[in-house]
Write an enzyme that holds these catalytic residues in place. Structure first.
Site, short mmCIF file in Angstrom:
data_model
loop_
_atom_site.label_atom_id
_atom_site.label_comp_id
_atom_site.label_asym_id
_atom_site.label_seq_id
_atom_site.Cartn_x
_atom_site.Cartn_y
_atom_site.Cartn_z
N ASP A 19 2.27 -20.19 18.36
CA ASP A 19 1.80 -18.87 17.71
C ASP A 19 2.98 -18.00 17.03
O ASP A 19 3.33 -16.87 17.57
CB ASP A 19 1.06 -17.99 18.83
N GLU A 225 -9.30 -16.28 13.79
CA GLU A 225 -8.16 -15.68 14.70
C GLU A 225 -6.75 -15.97 13.96
O GLU A 225 -6.86 -16.28 12.90
CB GLU A 225 -7.93 -16.28 15.96
O1 FUB Z 1 -2.04 -18.96 22.10
C1 FUB Z 1 -3.31 -18.49 22.68
C2 FUB Z 1 -4.20 -18.50 21.62
O2 FUB Z 1 -4.24 -19.65 20.72
C3 FUB Z 1 -3.82 -17.41 20.30
O3 FUB Z 1 -3.79 -16.14 20.46
C4 FUB Z 1 -4.40 -17.90 19.18
O4 FUB Z 1 -4.29 -17.68 17.78
C5 FUB Z 1 -4.65 -19.68 19.42
O5 FUB Z 1 -3.22 -20.05 18.81
#
Ligand code: FUB
Length: 325
Positions: A19, A225
């Protein structure tokens, strides 16, 4: 200008990282990633495998120089309101103070977004006593407008709980929207001057080329996301993960708050379930930071940050990147 190699190799290999939010602060490239933990716990759609407990910050003088690990800059134990899962963070500077935005579950198990502050982009960061009032879900990503106002986009489905807020309050039993309904968009918040609260929030809508909303069942294009906003040649670019179809895609708008028109794919699927990115300009070139699971041979919660150059075509579209070519 440096002659940039395109390594597509892990940024670091002594930790699992994911991330990445990259920014240029004080003339250097700073990377704010999640710090994945190596554990044997459950792996499910709720995201329990992402059990992270702290953050490290990394920096590079330029793309030819070594990566510096500035060490642990914030730990779960120091955040009064948080119970677990320090997920994807981002950072901003305002009036000489650096702010780390981060999501975590509160003591009721609801994802919230918090802020910590420090005197240096390398941390350490001291968390505020409480999460940002009215915040929810995950993946805060900072966009600073030309007038220096600070915006944070955020939101993620499934483990990130975005769909549970459709009524405006948290309902753990809500699913959807249905496949033939408009998909949920990321949220955008304008930060207050003191960086402690949301002054206003909006939902960003993403449309197809005919001006119709992208539908929830359109998993190749709908928002899942990991939002990121940047500006190029006067246009706003909103890029994000499609989740179940594992792509980083983008949409453009003449207005920060949208609506955005879907354009195409930036990054084709990587090894591993999640994909998450940021885009940063350094010395007249643009770069994509992202992660995959190559360092762990595909274990979903043991990821590694990578980067490569991102190129625009003359018409402003972005050239699709294959992470393994
Ligand atoms: O790292 C945890 C979660 O996985 C993140 O918040 C999302 O974007 C995905 O990468």
């Amino acid at each position: 200008m440096t002659n940039v190699p395109l390594p597509k190799q892990p940024l670091v290999s002594h930790l699992f990282t994911a991330d990445p939010s990259a920014h240029v602060f004080e003339g250097k490239i700073y990377i704010y990633p999640s710090h994945d933990l190596d554990h044997d716990g459950p792996d499910n759609d709720n995201g329990d495998q992402y059990a992270m407990e702290d953050y490290h910050v990394f920096s590079m003088d330029n793309f030819d120089s070594p990566v510096v690990d500035h060490g642990q800059v914030l730990h779960l134990n120091d955040i009064p309101w948080a119970s677990k899962q320090l997920w994807a963070p981002d950072a901003a500077v305002k009036d000489g103070t650096y702010y780390l935005f981060f999501p975590a579950r509160d003591h009721e198990g609801i994802f919230r977004i918090g802020v910590a502050e420090g005197a240096s982009p390398a941390g350490p960061f001291t968390p505020h006593e409480n999460y940002i009032k009215g915040s929810f879900s995950i993946d805060p990503a900072v966009y600073v407008e030309e007038d220096n106002s600070v915006y944070v986009s955020f939101g993620g489905l499934w483990g990130g709980q975005l769909e549970k807020w459709q009524s405006g309050t948290f309902d753990p039993n809500v699913t959807g929207p249905a496949p033939d309904e408009p998909a949920l968009g990321p949220r955008l918040a304008l930060m207050s001057e003191d960086m402690r609260s949301f002054q206003a929030t909006w939902e960003i809508s993403i449309l197809d080329e005919e001006g119709k909303p992208i539908l929830a069942g359109d998993e190749d294009r709908r928002y899942f996301e990991g939002p990121w906003i940047h500006k190029y040649n006067g246009l706003y670019y909103l890029s994000y993960s499609t989740g179940t179809t594992h792509k980083i895609v983008y949409a453009v708008s003449q207005n920060l708050k949208g609506p955005y028109t879907f354009k195409g794919t930036i990054l084709t699927p990587v090894i591993g379930w999640t994909t998450h990115h940021s885009i940063v300009s350094f010395e007249d070139k643009w770069y994509l930071f992202y992660h995959d699971c190559s360092l762990s041979d595909g274990v979903n919660h043991k990821r590694c940050v990578k980067y490569t150059e991102l190129r625009y075509n003359e018409d402003g579209t972005i050239q699709t990147i294959d992470p393994y070519k």
